[in-house]
Design a protein around this motif. Structure first.
Motif, PDB file in Angstrom:
ATOM      1  N   THR A   1      35.162  25.269  43.891  1.00 30.66           N
ATOM      2  CA  THR A   1      36.044  25.952  44.839  1.00 30.66           C
ATOM      3  C   THR A   1      35.622  27.405  45.003  1.00 30.66           C
ATOM      4  N   VAL A   2      35.315  28.054  43.896  1.00 31.21           N
ATOM      5  CA  VAL A   2      34.873  29.450  43.961  1.00 31.21           C
ATOM      6  C   VAL A   2      33.505  29.536  44.607  1.00 31.21           C
ATOM      7  N   TYR A   3      32.613  28.594  44.252  1.00 25.38           N
ATOM      8  CA  TYR A   3      31.266  28.601  44.827  1.00 25.38           C
ATOM      9  C   TYR A   3      31.286  28.445  46.343  1.00 25.38           C
ATOM     10  N   ARG A   4      32.324  27.832  46.849  1.00 26.13           N
ATOM     11  CA  ARG A   4      32.429  27.661  48.297  1.00 26.13           C
ATOM     12  C   ARG A   4      32.459  29.011  49.003  1.00 26.13           C
ATOM     13  N   TYR A   5      33.049  30.016  48.331  1.00 24.80           N
ATOM     14  CA  TYR A   5      33.193  31.348  48.934  1.00 24.80           C
ATOM     15  C   TYR A   5      32.177  32.351  48.403  1.00 24.80           C
ATOM     16  N   PHE A   6      31.734  32.152  47.171  1.00 22.94           N
ATOM     17  CA  PHE A   6      30.775  33.058  46.554  1.00 22.94           C
ATOM     18  C   PHE A   6      29.709  32.227  45.843  1.00 22.94           C
TER      19      PHE A   6
ATOM     20  N   THR B   1      33.571  44.136  31.649  1.00 22.35           N
ATOM     21  CA  THR B   1      32.216  43.724  32.004  1.00 22.35           C
ATOM     22  C   THR B   1      32.278  42.659  33.082  1.00 22.35           C
ATOM     23  N   GLY B   2      31.112  42.182  33.498  1.00 18.01           N
ATOM     24  CA  GLY B   2      31.072  41.138  34.509  1.00 18.01           C
ATOM     25  C   GLY B   2      31.644  39.834  33.987  1.00 18.01           C
ATOM     26  N   VAL B   3      32.107  38.999  34.883  1.00 17.72           N
ATOM     27  CA  VAL B   3      32.676  37.710  34.500  1.00 17.72           C
ATOM     28  C   VAL B   3      31.951  36.602  35.249  1.00 17.72           C
ATOM     29  N   SER B   4      32.101  35.399  34.768  1.00 19.71           N
ATOM     30  CA  SER B   4      31.410  34.258  35.361  1.00 19.71           C
ATOM     31  C   SER B   4      32.283  33.561  36.396  1.00 19.71           C
ATOM     32  N   ILE B   5      31.617  32.725  37.192  1.00 17.61           N
ATOM     33  CA  ILE B   5      32.351  31.898  38.160  1.00 17.61           C
ATOM     34  C   ILE B   5      33.357  31.026  37.428  1.00 17.61           C
ATOM     35  N   ALA B   6      32.951  30.496  36.272  1.00 13.01           N
ATOM     36  CA  ALA B   6      33.847  29.630  35.496  1.00 13.01           C
ATOM     37  C   ALA B   6      35.081  30.389  35.038  1.00 13.01           C
ATOM     38  N   ASP B   7      34.908  31.647  34.617  1.00 10.82           N
ATOM     39  CA  ASP B   7      36.051  32.461  34.181  1.00 10.82           C
ATOM     40  C   ASP B   7      37.055  32.631  35.312  1.00 10.82           C
ATOM     41  N   VAL B   8      36.542  32.960  36.484  1.00  9.55           N
ATOM     42  CA  VAL B   8      37.417  33.201  37.629  1.00  9.55           C
ATOM     43  C   VAL B   8      38.105  31.905  38.057  1.00  9.55           C
ATOM     44  N   ALA B   9      37.358  30.823  38.081  1.00 17.85           N
ATOM     45  CA  ALA B   9      37.946  29.537  38.456  1.00 17.85           C
ATOM     46  C   ALA B   9      39.071  29.160  37.499  1.00 17.85           C
ATOM     47  N   ALA B  10      38.834  29.351  36.199  1.00 23.01           N
ATOM     48  CA  ALA B  10      39.851  29.004  35.199  1.00 23.01           C
ATOM     49  C   ALA B  10      41.104  29.844  35.383  1.00 23.01           C
ATOM     50  N   SER B  11      40.930  31.132  35.709  1.00 26.06           N
ATOM     51  CA  SER B  11      42.102  31.998  35.878  1.00 26.06           C
ATOM     52  C   SER B  11      42.944  31.586  37.076  1.00 26.06           C
ATOM     53  N   LEU B  12      42.311  30.951  38.054  1.00 25.69           N
ATOM     54  CA  LEU B  12      43.019  30.501  39.257  1.00 25.69           C
ATOM     55  C   LEU B  12      43.481  29.058  39.161  1.00 25.69           C
TER      56      LEU B  12
ATOM     57  N   ILE C   1      40.397  35.117  45.169  1.00 24.96           N
ATOM     58  CA  ILE C   1      39.290  34.984  44.216  1.00 24.96           C
ATOM     59  C   ILE C   1      38.811  36.364  43.782  1.00 24.96           C
ATOM     60  N   VAL C   2      38.638  37.244  44.751  1.00 21.81           N
ATOM     61  CA  VAL C   2      38.191  38.608  44.435  1.00 21.81           C
ATOM     62  C   VAL C   2      39.222  39.320  43.574  1.00 21.81           C
ATOM     63  N   SER C   3      40.501  39.164  43.897  1.00 25.50           N
ATOM     64  CA  SER C   3      41.553  39.808  43.104  1.00 25.50           C
ATOM     65  C   SER C   3      41.533  39.318  41.667  1.00 25.50           C
ATOM     66  N   ALA C   4      41.291  38.021  41.492  1.00 23.16           N
ATOM     67  CA  ALA C   4      41.212  37.469  40.139  1.00 23.16           C
ATOM     68  C   ALA C   4      40.027  38.056  39.389  1.00 23.16           C
ATOM     69  N   ALA C   5      38.906  38.213  40.079  1.00 21.08           N
ATOM     70  CA  ALA C   5      37.721  38.798  39.449  1.00 21.08           C
ATOM     71  C   ALA C   5      37.981  40.248  39.062  1.00 21.08           C
ATOM     72  N   VAL C   6      38.627  41.007  39.947  1.00 25.32           N
ATOM     73  CA  VAL C   6      38.945  42.411  39.657  1.00 25.32           C
ATOM     74  C   VAL C   6      39.808  42.512  38.405  1.00 25.32           C
ATOM     75  N   GLU C   7      40.811  41.647  38.293  1.00 24.22           N
ATOM     76  CA  GLU C   7      41.695  41.676  37.129  1.00 24.22           C
ATOM     77  C   GLU C   7      40.953  41.312  35.850  1.00 24.22           C
ATOM     78  N   LEU C   8      40.071  40.322  35.924  1.00 26.48           N
ATOM     79  CA  LEU C   8      39.329  39.900  34.736  1.00 26.48           C
ATOM     80  C   LEU C   8      38.351  40.986  34.287  1.00 26.48           C
ATOM     81  N   ILE C   9      37.698  41.624  35.248  1.00 27.26           N
ATOM     82  CA  ILE C   9      36.769  42.699  34.895  1.00 27.26           C
ATOM     83  C   ILE C   9      37.534  43.840  34.234  1.00 27.26           C
ATOM     84  N   ALA C  10      38.715  44.152  34.753  1.00 30.41           N
ATOM     85  CA  ALA C  10      39.532  45.214  34.170  1.00 30.41           C
ATOM     86  C   ALA C  10      39.922  44.880  32.734  1.00 30.41           C
ATOM     87  N   GLU C  11      40.144  43.593  32.457  1.00 32.93           N
ATOM     88  CA  GLU C  11      40.531  43.167  31.112  1.00 32.93           C
ATOM     89  C   GLU C  11      39.354  43.179  30.149  1.00 32.93           C
ATOM     90  N   THR C  12      38.185  42.738  30.633  1.00 29.98           N
ATOM     91  CA  THR C  12      37.037  42.577  29.741  1.00 29.98           C
ATOM     92  C   THR C  12      36.105  43.785  29.728  1.00 29.98           C
TER      93      THR C  12
END
Length: 205
Positions: A52-57, A35-46, A22-33
Motif C-alpha cells: 500500500t505504501v509502495y503504491r505511493y512511494f 533517523t530514517g525509517v523503512s517502508i515496513a515501519d510506516v506501513a505497520a504504523s498505519l 503516509i507522509v505524516s506517519a513517516a514524519v512522526e516516526l522520524i521524530a520518535e526515532t
C-alpha cells in the motif's frame, strides 16, 4: 488480540489523502526515532501492508524526502527569523549553521534530508538536487546582498555545497562536549566565515 484495522478503520477518501497520511506517519516516526525509517515501519504504523505504501512511494528514499519536504517550510521560517537583519555574509552563514546544527536535534527530518535516509555517513546526499535546492532556499532567506560580495548563482551553489558538507561533518563527528556554544561560534566564524569573505568582490578569479 484483535487484528488492527488498516488506516485506523478510516480508509482515505482519495490518493492525495492517502499520500498525506503516509507522509505524516513517516514524519512522526522520524521524530520518535531521530533517523530514517523503512517502508515496513510506516506501513505497520498505519496498519496497512507494505504494498500500500509502495503504491505511493516506490522507495524509502522517496518517502523520507517527502517527509523532509513536509517540515522544510516551518524550519526555513524559523531560520529566517534567527538571521533576520544580519547583512554580513560570514555572520549570517555562521548563525545559520549554528541554528541548523541545533535545530536538527528537534527536527530530525532535516537531518535525514541532509544526510540520507538513514542519516549515516555512507549515504550523504548534500550534492544531490534536493540537497542543493534545500540549501539555496536556506541561503536566499538571508538579508545579505550576495552580489555585493562577489557571489553569482554559480558561486552561491558552491557555497551551499561547501556549507552543507561542513554541517554534515558535525552530524558524523559531533561537536566536542567540552567546546561551548560560543567557542563553536568562534570556530565557525574563523574558518567558515573566513572562507566566505575570501570571495573577491568582483567574483571568482
Amino acid at each position: 488480540m484483535a487484528r488492527r484495522r488498516g488506516w485506523d478503520g478510516r480508509p482515505p477518501a482519495s490518493d492525495e489523502e492517502a499520500s498525506e497520511r503516509i507522509v505524516s506517519a513517516a514524519v512522526e516516526l522520524i521524530a520518535e526515532t531521530g533517523t530514517g525509517v523503512s517502508i515496513a515501519d510506516v506501513a505497520a504504523s498505519l496498519g496497512v501492508i507494505r504494498q500500500t505504501v509502495y503504491r505511493y512511494f516506490p522507495t524509502a528514499e522517496a518517502l523520507m524526502h517527502a517527509a523532509a519536504i513536509a517540515t522544510v517550510d516551518g524550519f526555513l521560517d524559523r531560520l529566517a527569523e534567527n538571521v533576520r537583519g544580519i547583512t554580513d555574509p560570514a555572520e549570517a552563514m555562521v548563525e545559520g549553521v549554528m541554528f541548523t546544527l541545533e535545530e536538527v536535534t528537534r527536527t530530525p527530518q532535516i537531518r535525514v534530508m541532509l544526510s540520507g535516509p538513514q542519516a549515516a555517513a555512507t549515504s550523504v546526499n548534500v550534492a544531490s538536487d534536493e540537497g542543493q535546492a534545500f540549501g539555496m532556499r536556506m541561503i536566499t532567506r538571508f538579508d545579505v546582498d550576495w552580489g555585493k560580495y562577489g557571489y553569482d548563482e554559480s558561486a552561491l551553489r558552491e557555497l551551499v555545497e561547501f556549507t552543507l558538507r561542513t554541517m554534515v561533518s558535525f552530524f558524523v563527528a559531533p561537536n566536542e562536549p567540552g567546546r561551548s556554544r560560543e567557542e563553536l561560534r568562534r570556530f565557525l566564524r574563523r574558518w567558515l566565515g573566513g572562507a566566505i569573505l575570501a570571495q573577491p568582490p568582483g567574483g571568482r578569479q
